[in-house]
Design a protein around this motif. Sequence first.
Motif, PDB file in Angstrom:
ATOM      1  N   MET A 295     -24.088 -10.794  24.178  1.00 30.73           N
ATOM      2  CA  MET A 295     -24.952 -10.640  23.089  1.00 30.73           C
ATOM      3  C   MET A 295     -24.795  -9.340  22.001  1.00 30.73           C
ATOM      4  O   MET A 295     -24.250  -9.530  21.082  1.00 30.73           O
ATOM      5  CB  MET A 295     -26.240 -11.395  23.353  1.00 30.73           C
ATOM      6  CG  MET A 295     -26.522 -12.582  23.582  1.00 30.73           C
ATOM      7  SD  MET A 295     -27.788 -12.504  24.398  1.00 30.73           S
ATOM      8  CE  MET A 295     -29.191 -12.422  23.243  1.00 30.73           C
ATOM      9  N   THR A 296     -25.249  -8.224  22.795  1.00 31.32           N
ATOM     10  CA  THR A 296     -24.533  -6.796  22.136  1.00 31.32           C
ATOM     11  C   THR A 296     -23.539  -6.674  21.410  1.00 31.32           C
ATOM     12  O   THR A 296     -23.697  -6.318  20.161  1.00 31.32           O
ATOM     13  CB  THR A 296     -25.132  -5.913  22.952  1.00 31.32           C
ATOM     14  OG1 THR A 296     -26.202  -6.220  24.253  1.00 31.32           O
ATOM     15  CG2 THR A 296     -24.996  -4.151  22.241  1.00 31.32           C
ATOM     16  N   LEU A 297     -22.304  -7.319  22.334  1.00 31.28           N
ATOM     17  CA  LEU A 297     -20.971  -6.807  21.864  1.00 31.28           C
ATOM     18  C   LEU A 297     -20.520  -7.683  20.194  1.00 31.28           C
ATOM     19  O   LEU A 297     -20.255  -7.752  19.548  1.00 31.28           O
ATOM     20  CB  LEU A 297     -19.555  -7.313  22.339  1.00 31.28           C
ATOM     21  CG  LEU A 297     -20.051  -6.292  23.859  1.00 31.28           C
ATOM     22  CD1 LEU A 297     -18.607  -6.277  24.769  1.00 31.28           C
ATOM     23  CD2 LEU A 297     -19.681  -4.257  23.161  1.00 31.28           C
ATOM     24  N   THR A 298     -21.874  -9.016  20.120  1.00 29.89           N
ATOM     25  CA  THR A 298     -21.095 -10.001  19.549  1.00 29.89           C
ATOM     26  C   THR A 298     -21.431 -10.051  18.171  1.00 29.89           C
ATOM     27  O   THR A 298     -21.387  -9.921  17.092  1.00 29.89           O
ATOM     28  CB  THR A 298     -22.013 -11.344  19.836  1.00 29.89           C
ATOM     29  OG1 THR A 298     -20.720 -12.163  21.047  1.00 29.89           O
ATOM     30  CG2 THR A 298     -21.724 -12.501  18.536  1.00 29.89           C
ATOM     31  N   ARG A 299     -23.640  -9.068  18.216  1.00 31.74           N
ATOM     32  CA  ARG A 299     -24.049  -8.826  17.496  1.00 31.74           C
ATOM     33  C   ARG A 299     -23.220  -7.480  17.022  1.00 31.74           C
ATOM     34  O   ARG A 299     -23.416  -7.389  14.942  1.00 31.74           O
ATOM     35  CB  ARG A 299     -25.332  -8.214  18.070  1.00 31.74           C
ATOM     36  CG  ARG A 299     -26.383  -7.806  16.724  1.00 31.74           C
ATOM     37  CD  ARG A 299     -27.466  -7.818  17.123  1.00 31.74           C
ATOM     38  NE  ARG A 299     -28.013  -8.799  17.414  1.00 31.74           N
ATOM     39  CZ  ARG A 299     -28.815  -9.434  18.165  1.00 31.74           C
ATOM     40  NH1 ARG A 299     -29.526  -8.324  18.896  1.00 31.74           N
ATOM     41  NH2 ARG A 299     -28.978 -10.687  18.619  1.00 31.74           N
ATOM     42  N   GLN A 300     -22.268  -6.424  17.326  1.00 28.90           N
ATOM     43  CA  GLN A 300     -22.676  -5.385  16.795  1.00 28.90           C
ATOM     44  C   GLN A 300     -20.523  -6.316  15.738  1.00 28.90           C
ATOM     45  O   GLN A 300     -20.320  -5.287  15.189  1.00 28.90           O
ATOM     46  CB  GLN A 300     -21.549  -4.471  17.965  1.00 28.90           C
ATOM     47  CG  GLN A 300     -22.645  -3.735  18.608  1.00 28.90           C
ATOM     48  CD  GLN A 300     -22.177  -2.989  19.808  1.00 28.90           C
ATOM     49  OE1 GLN A 300     -20.804  -2.833  20.650  1.00 28.90           O
ATOM     50  NE2 GLN A 300     -23.023  -1.570  20.224  1.00 28.90           N
ATOM     51  N   ILE A 301     -20.050  -6.875  16.471  1.00 30.36           N
ATOM     52  CA  ILE A 301     -19.252  -6.921  16.212  1.00 30.36           C
ATOM     53  C   ILE A 301     -19.671  -8.057  14.622  1.00 30.36           C
ATOM     54  O   ILE A 301     -18.708  -7.626  13.545  1.00 30.36           O
ATOM     55  CB  ILE A 301     -17.923  -8.372  16.622  1.00 30.36           C
ATOM     56  CG1 ILE A 301     -17.505  -7.529  18.251  1.00 30.36           C
ATOM     57  CG2 ILE A 301     -17.019  -9.223  15.876  1.00 30.36           C
ATOM     58  CD1 ILE A 301     -16.944  -8.518  18.802  1.00 30.36           C
TER      59      ILE A 301
END
Length: 149
Positions: A92-98
């Motif tokens: 979820m964190t990486l998806t939001r960062q992307i």
Amino acid sequence: MTDSRARRVATLTAAAKAKSHRKTHAAEQAIRRLVERGEQITFQAVQREADVSHAFLYNHPELRQRIEHLRSRPRPAPTAHAVPDSDRTLVMTLTRQIADLKKQHHHQLKALRDALEQAHGENLDLRRELARHTAGSHTGADAASIAST
């Protein structure tokens, strides 16, 4: 109304209904995710999470009523079963960062395109000025070739 026109109208009507249904479903899912994460429910939060317009949310009576109701309630803490494990949190964190990086990239690309467009305009103005300036000292053909390059 001709048969082909009636078919086109029916097709467009069906497509509009399907699009509205998809947006409604996306908004409902967004509300669920926001509630699970314990975030404040606002029109802006739902709009951002579901990627729908404010107008869509305000013009949809059921969604509007639900958001207004949830907005007025105090923000609950996330439920124990909704707390994601470390892998899910990471995803979820990486998806939001992307997503954030994509937005940033989009804004930077737009700014660069605007700057390039402005530079092209300035370059054209300078070429024209050069052509006018050198028109007295060169033949008209030389000045025109400078302006066109």
